[in-house]
Enzyme design. Structure first.
Site, PDB file in Angstrom:
ATOM      1  N   TYR A   1      11.257 -11.118  81.937  1.00 54.65           N
ATOM      2  CA  TYR A   1      12.194  -9.938  81.525  1.00 54.65           C
ATOM      3  C   TYR A   1      12.775 -10.381  80.277  1.00 54.65           C
ATOM      4  CZ  TYR A   1      16.001  -6.631  82.018  1.00 54.65           C
ATOM      5  OH  TYR A   1      16.871  -5.715  81.574  1.00 54.65           O
TER       6      TYR A   1
ATOM      7  N   ASP B   1      12.790 -16.980  74.557  1.00 54.45           N
ATOM      8  CA  ASP B   1      13.818 -16.114  74.933  1.00 54.45           C
ATOM      9  C   ASP B   1      14.802 -17.097  75.794  1.00 54.45           C
ATOM     10  OD1 ASP B   1      15.655 -14.282  76.272  1.00 54.45           O
ATOM     11  OD2 ASP B   1      14.464 -12.995  76.961  1.00 54.45           O
TER      12      ASP B   1
ATOM     13  N   LYS C   1      24.493 -15.056  77.687  1.00 53.25           N
ATOM     14  CA  LYS C   1      25.053 -15.730  78.846  1.00 53.25           C
ATOM     15  C   LYS C   1      25.986 -16.558  78.549  1.00 53.25           C
ATOM     16  CE  LYS C   1      21.673 -13.766  81.744  1.00 53.25           C
ATOM     17  NZ  LYS C   1      22.193 -12.526  82.162  1.00 53.25           N
TER      18      LYS C   1
END
Length: 422
Positions: free
Chosen positions: A144, A239, A267
């Protein structure tokens, strides 16, 4: 354990917010529960509005490696807020964090800050296409990369497939240049490069897939991706929105010893505030406006509060021995947890301090097809058992759990004993 206030709050929220949540997995429907509404958090403990406390292994989806409300971070942020929260004008804090990121992740020679992982990936892919003057990107089934239209792709049948829209509201034409292959499948990747290699701008991959649960690479798959992208003149985009600063200070690319051309992080780099970044080789990054023709912008990008939180978090993580201690603690815990759950047909995949228990009859998944064979009802029952015993795991079979520097050995052993009784 009463949940009356949370249930009432969920009902009220649903009147004004679709599903009562601002991100779908928080609805807890996959595990047969109603949402928790949190009042406060400290360290590794979250407390809901009913007064129930839980040991947190989700940690805001990996953000709080230093623990919730870390004193060093909150003090720095408080001082930053008092000076102003956003100017829309540069501050030295942006340069300081960009410099620190470049020092820790050398492949990110230049860095552009944004506000979310989705935005970072979307911008990095635009940049990759602008640099290579190519159209196609290759991603992996189960990985994702945010909810940009061209990345919401479901893999079709067969070894590898052209992309098809995986969400209502996304026309198939929007994903016509997105190729999909199974993770850990070298032959599928090579086949796609044989077909379209001269027009593949980039391969994007989570170096540690965590959005189908944790699925480690097999047979040096990441090195294979590095080699084949160089062979065909494509870019390799890591990613690391989740893995950036999670496994080591240098991210998964340091952990595996592989240098991508572009990287996205998020994050942890925001220290609990909305922040993410993309970066890479200087010759690629200098194509960004205002220096080059690839446009990207954002009003709150690089705001001083998020930059301060990121700097303070990296200061905590830069203390000597932090990662050695964290990963050793995690290794011991996951080994003990695996022993406790093996009789239930559970296998735990993990990399460093990231882990996922799979209810697959003891078979370790190597790709998303394997993950989808998990017994989701069994996972949901286990998740509810842990919740009712004061443990909050990530509420989906298709997500990772995380261990922070503030999870103590005693607390982790208590979790193992709970698992034994399941």
């Amino acid at each position: 354990m009463t949940r009356e206030k949370s249930i009432k709050a969920s009902s009220e929220a649903a009147k004004y917010i679709p599903g009562g949540v601002n991100s779908p997995v928080r609805a807890l429907r996959a595990v047969g529960e109603t949402p928790l509404f949190i009042d406060h958090a400290k360290g590794v403990t979250i407390t809901d509005i009913d007064g129930n406390s839980y040991t947190d292994f989700c940690l805001s989806w990996g953000v709080f490696i230093a623990g919730h409300a870390n004193e060093h971070v909150t003090q720095a942020v408080g001082e930053a807020i008092a000076r102003g929260t956003s100017y829309g004008i540069p501050t030295e804090l942006e340069t300081a964090l960009a410099k620190r990121v470049s020092q820790l992740i050398p492949s990110m020679e230049q860095v552009r800050f944004v506000n979310s992982g989705t935005e970072a990936v979307m911008s990095a892919i635009r940049l990759a296409r602008g640099y290579t003057q190519r159209n196609y990107i290759l991603k992996f089934d189960g990985c994702y990369h945010g909810h940009a239209d061209h990345l919401l792709v479901a893999a079709g049948s067969g070894v590898a497939t052209y992309g098809r829209s995986g969400s209502a509201g996304v026309p198939d034409d929007f994903v016509r240049y997105t190729l999909v292959a199974p993770f850990n499948d070298k032959e599928a990747v090579r086949e796609l490069f044989c077909q379209k290699g001269s027009d593949i701008a980039a391969v994007i991959v989570e170096p540690v897939p965590a959005n189908m649960g944790v699925v480690p690479e097999r047979e040096q798959f990441l090195q294979f991706l590095r080699d084949i992208t160089r062979e065909y003149g494509s870019l390799l985009l890591f990613d690391e929105v989740i893995t950036g600063f999670r496994l080591t200070l240098g991210g998964a690319q340091q952990y595996y010893g592989i240098e991508p051309d572009l990287t996205t992080i998020g994050k942890i780099v925001g220290g609990g505030f909305p922040a993410a970044a993309f970066g890479g080789r200087r010759d690629i990054m200098q194509l960004l406006a205002p220096d080059g023709p690839v446009y990207q912008a954002g009003t709150l990008s690089g705001n001083p509060v998020a930059m301060t939180a990121g700097l303070a978090t990296l200061e905590v993580l830069s203390e000597p021995g932090v990662y050695d201690a964290l990963n050793a603690k995690a290794e011991r815990f996951i080994h003990r947890l695996q022993e406790a759950l093996a009789p239930k047909g559970v296998v735990i995949n993990h990399v460093g301090n990231m882990f996922t228990p799979y209810f697959t009859g003891g078979k370790s998944p190597r790709n998303f097809s394997d993950v989808k064979q998990s017994n989701l009802d069994a996972f949901a029952r286990f998740w509810r058992y842990m919740l009712h015993n004061g443990v909050y795991l990530s509420p989906s079979q298709f997500e990772s759990n995380f261990i922070s520097i503030q999870h103590t050995e005693e607390l982790l052993e208590h979790i193992v004993e709970l698992a034994k009784k399941y």
